[in-house]
Design an enzyme around this catalytic site. Structure first.
Site, PDB file in Angstrom:
ATOM      1  N   HIS A  82      -3.872   1.176   1.140  1.00  0.00           N
ATOM      2  CA  HIS A  82      -2.527   1.668   0.874  1.00  0.00           C
ATOM      3  C   HIS A  82      -2.349   3.118   1.312  1.00  0.00           C
ATOM      4  O   HIS A  82      -1.235   3.560   1.532  1.00  0.00           O
ATOM      5  CB  HIS A  82      -2.131   1.409  -0.580  1.00  0.00           C
ATOM      6  CG  HIS A  82      -1.799  -0.030  -0.782  1.00  0.00           C
ATOM      7  ND1 HIS A  82      -2.745  -0.973  -1.094  1.00  0.00           N
ATOM      8  CD2 HIS A  82      -0.642  -0.711  -0.598  1.00  0.00           C
ATOM      9  CE1 HIS A  82      -2.173  -2.159  -1.136  1.00  0.00           C
ATOM     10  NE2 HIS A  82      -0.903  -2.037  -0.846  1.00  0.00           N
ATOM     11  N   GLU A 133       0.757 -15.337   1.951  1.00  0.00           N
ATOM     12  CA  GLU A 133      -0.401 -14.450   2.135  1.00  0.00           C
ATOM     13  C   GLU A 133      -1.694 -15.073   1.619  1.00  0.00           C
ATOM     14  O   GLU A 133      -2.728 -14.421   1.593  1.00  0.00           O
ATOM     15  CB  GLU A 133      -0.154 -13.067   1.531  1.00  0.00           C
ATOM     16  CG  GLU A 133       0.388 -13.042   0.128  1.00  0.00           C
ATOM     17  CD  GLU A 133       0.733 -11.623  -0.354  1.00  0.00           C
ATOM     18  OE1 GLU A 133       0.411 -10.641   0.319  1.00  0.00           O
ATOM     19  OE2 GLU A 133       1.321 -11.538  -1.445  1.00  0.00           O
ATOM     20  N   ASP A 167      -2.956  -9.388   3.467  1.00  0.00           N
ATOM     21  CA  ASP A 167      -3.730 -10.265   2.588  1.00  0.00           C
ATOM     22  C   ASP A 167      -4.084 -11.579   3.276  1.00  0.00           C
ATOM     23  O   ASP A 167      -5.170 -12.121   3.063  1.00  0.00           O
ATOM     24  CB  ASP A 167      -2.954 -10.534   1.286  1.00  0.00           C
ATOM     25  CG  ASP A 167      -3.141  -9.396   0.291  1.00  0.00           C
ATOM     26  OD1 ASP A 167      -4.271  -8.900   0.168  1.00  0.00           O
ATOM     27  OD2 ASP A 167      -2.159  -8.987  -0.347  1.00  0.00           O
ATOM     28  N   CYS A 194       5.910  -9.190   6.999  1.00  0.00           N
ATOM     29  CA  CYS A 194       6.047  -7.860   6.395  1.00  0.00           C
ATOM     30  C   CYS A 194       4.691  -7.168   6.289  1.00  0.00           C
ATOM     31  O   CYS A 194       4.603  -6.050   5.803  1.00  0.00           O
ATOM     32  CB  CYS A 194       6.729  -7.930   5.040  1.00  0.00           C
ATOM     33  SG  CYS A 194       5.822  -8.870   3.819  1.00  0.00           S
TER      34      CYS A 194
END
Ligand code: PEP
Ligand code: MG
Length: 550
Positions: free
Chosen positions: A187, A429, A453, A500
């Site tokens: 992240h 995902e 993921d 995304c």
């Protein structure tokens, strides 16, 4: 010249001084002092500084995450003046001890007393007292915790940054990010790309605190951190910096242009954001909508569950700012690397495969209901869509839809306005979701593929692990075939499919996405204009599925 080589995870080149992110490990010594009045004065100054900091943080939290996030800091400011707490410090000062020792002892006693209480609310306040005590100690000892105590933007260096740490940072002070650990899918990397700043991860021990304050060039494209460049390297870096500036100016010509290929295929280019603050970047870069709003920022920024009201305000702000453009808000994706203490989750051996995301929501209907109520209420102020993360089974989607239905009935009965046509989508995902995509598609309005993921679970490669290198390959045919399977199922059911995950911004895969028939790409705001330029150069009908074969 010294060159440290890491992994470039966010492009761009910057020059600035390194600033190391500090986690506090305060060593307090017990000392007697002669001048107790001067010691008392030091304590008073540390208290005043702490209160000023806490008031500032309350203000920032109110703007970013609403009143309940702000209340925490206001309560901490009140603690700094609490008579029982500070009285214990004064007694120790009168006995002739140094202020640091007095603060630490009083803090420990007070926290232990609270921790022993029957009332769970009071027990929970022990953590607050420890936090306040740490702040007082930092201010007494001149330690700057976490924040960036520089009057100019810096290259932020750290071992790695947890999402809960990044949310606290003053982004206007960050020129670039360099970390010892981390990976392209961490992240920290995602944050850097959202902010449009260069970032290099995986520099290892070569990056160390002795470099604090040293000036360096950071090159996000090549993953280099360069100190004292020799004349040739310096000239090359300056040429690249100039080219970067020219490229940025060229990209501005893409503002207002359609996202359409030369042969007329339209593709929606949306943005990923992590907080209402990021909407400015979406508008500046002309994103056509928001394809992923990671709503967990609200939970990470708070010390307790954010209220319906706070969430409503944040979602409404984003929906209103986007003026009728689609805003897809993902319900909370807590767990794995995004840990929030007040959720009280058990420690897990494999948190990425543990109780996270939709699994938490389905286990805690009240937490889920609060978020859904806030989302539906905000839907009256813009074009909100709701998306559920980590779906693996049909029953999960049905349960999510039932929860939505129940919330709509409640709001209707209460006379609260909402949009009954809010689109409901799911993230693809997990490999399970790919395999049953044909059963999931008829239950929802859209799919959005979380390739970060999906790659991790398909290839059994931890997205946080920097050592995996070439093994973590989002271009792997298995990942691309999974995309195609999901897209075929979506289109057969008449719904749209987007991406995304970070792969959406990978320009080398655009022909493959066009061949697969991807309808939407949601990328960091700074990736919108380069992606638009590439789309406008493409011919969809000539794109092939070659990349799906090894
Ligand atoms: C993904 O997994 O690709 C995704 C978009 O979600 P996150 O990165 O927040 O897990
Ligand atoms: Mg994900």
């Amino acid at each position: 010249m010294i060159v440290l080589q890491g992994q470039g995870v966010s492009k761009g080149i910057e020059y600035g001084s390194l600033y190391f992110y500090h986690r506090t490990n305060t060593q307090v010594t017990q000392q007697t002092v002669e001048d107790t009045a001067a010691e008392a004065q030091r304590l008073e100054e540390a208290k005043a500084k702490s209160i000023a900091q806490l008031e500032q943080m309350a203000e920032k939290a109110r703007e970013e995450a609403g009143d309940s996030a702000a209340e925490l800091f206001e309560t901490h400011a009140m603690f700094v003046e609490d008579e029982d707490y500070t009285g214990a410090m004064d007694e120790l000062l009168e006995e002739g001890w140094n202020a640091e020792y007095a603060v630490q002892q009083a803090g420990e006693q007070f926290a232990a007393m609270l921790a022993a209480m029957d009332d769970p609310y009071m027990r929970a306040r022990a953590a607050d007292i420890r936090d306040v005590t740490q702040r007082l100690l930092n201010n007494l000892m001149g330690i700057v915790e976490g924040g960036i105590d520089a009057d100019h933007p810096v290259i932020l260096a750290a071992d790695d940054l947890a999402p809960s740490e990044t949310i606290q940072l003053d982004k206007s002070k960050i020129l670039a990010i360099a970390t010892q650990g981390g990976s392209g899918n961490s992240h920290t990397a995602i944050l850097a790309r959202t902010m449009g700043i260069p970032a290099v991860c995986g520099l290892g021990d070569a990056l160390n605190e002795s470099m604090n304050g040293h000036a360096a060039y950071i090159v996000g494209d090549t993953g280099e951190l360069i100190f004292d460049p020799d004349a040739d390297t310096l000239a090359a870096l300056q040429v690249r910096q100039k080219a970067q500036q020219e490229q940025r100016e060229l990209m501005r010509t893409m503002v207002g242009q359609e996202d359409v290929t030369l042969d007329g295929r339209h593709i929606k280019v949306y943005c990923n954001i992590g907080s209402p603050e990021d909407v400015d970047a979406v508008l500046t870069n002309d994103g056509r909508g928001i394809g992923l709003f990671r709503s967990e920022f609200l939970y990470l920024a708070a010390e307790d569950y954010p209220s319906e009201e706070d969430q409503f305000r944040a979602y409404k702000e984003v929906a209103a700012a986007m003026q009728g453009k689609t805003v897809i808000i993902r319900t909370l994706d807590i767990g794995a690397d995004k840990q929030v203490e007040y959720f009280g989750l058990n420690r897990e051996e494999n948190p990425a495969m543990g109780l996270r995301a939709i699994r938490i929501c389905l286990n805690r209907p009240e937490v889920f209901r609060t978020q859904l109520r806030a989302l539906y209420r905000a839907s009256a102020y813009g074009k909100i869509a709701i998306m559920f993360p980590m779906i693996a089974s049909v029953w999960e989607v049905k349960e999510c839809r039932r929860a939505c239905q129940k919330v709509m009935e409640e709001l209707k009965a209460e006379g609260i306005p909402f949009d009954p046509e809010v689109e409901i989508g799911i993230m693809i995902e997990t490999p399970a979701a790919v395999f049953i995509a044909d059963e999931l598609a008829p239950l929802v309005d859209f799919f959005s593929v979380g390739t970060n993921d999906l790659t991790q679970y398909t290839l059994a490669c931890d997205r946080q692990c920097n050592d995996l290198g070439k093994f973590f390959d989002p271009h792997h045919p298995a990942v691309l075939r999974a995309l195609k399977m999901a897209a075929d199922a979506a289109h057969k059911a008449g719904i749209w499919i987007g991406i995304c995950g970070e792969l959406g911004a990978d320009l080398s895969l655009l022909p493959t996405f066009l061949a697969i028939g991807i309808d939407e790409l949601s990328v960091s705001p700074t990736a919108v204009l380069p992606l638009r330029a590439e789309i406008r150069r493409s011919i969809a009908s000539t794109c092939t599925l070659d990349m799906l074969n090894s």
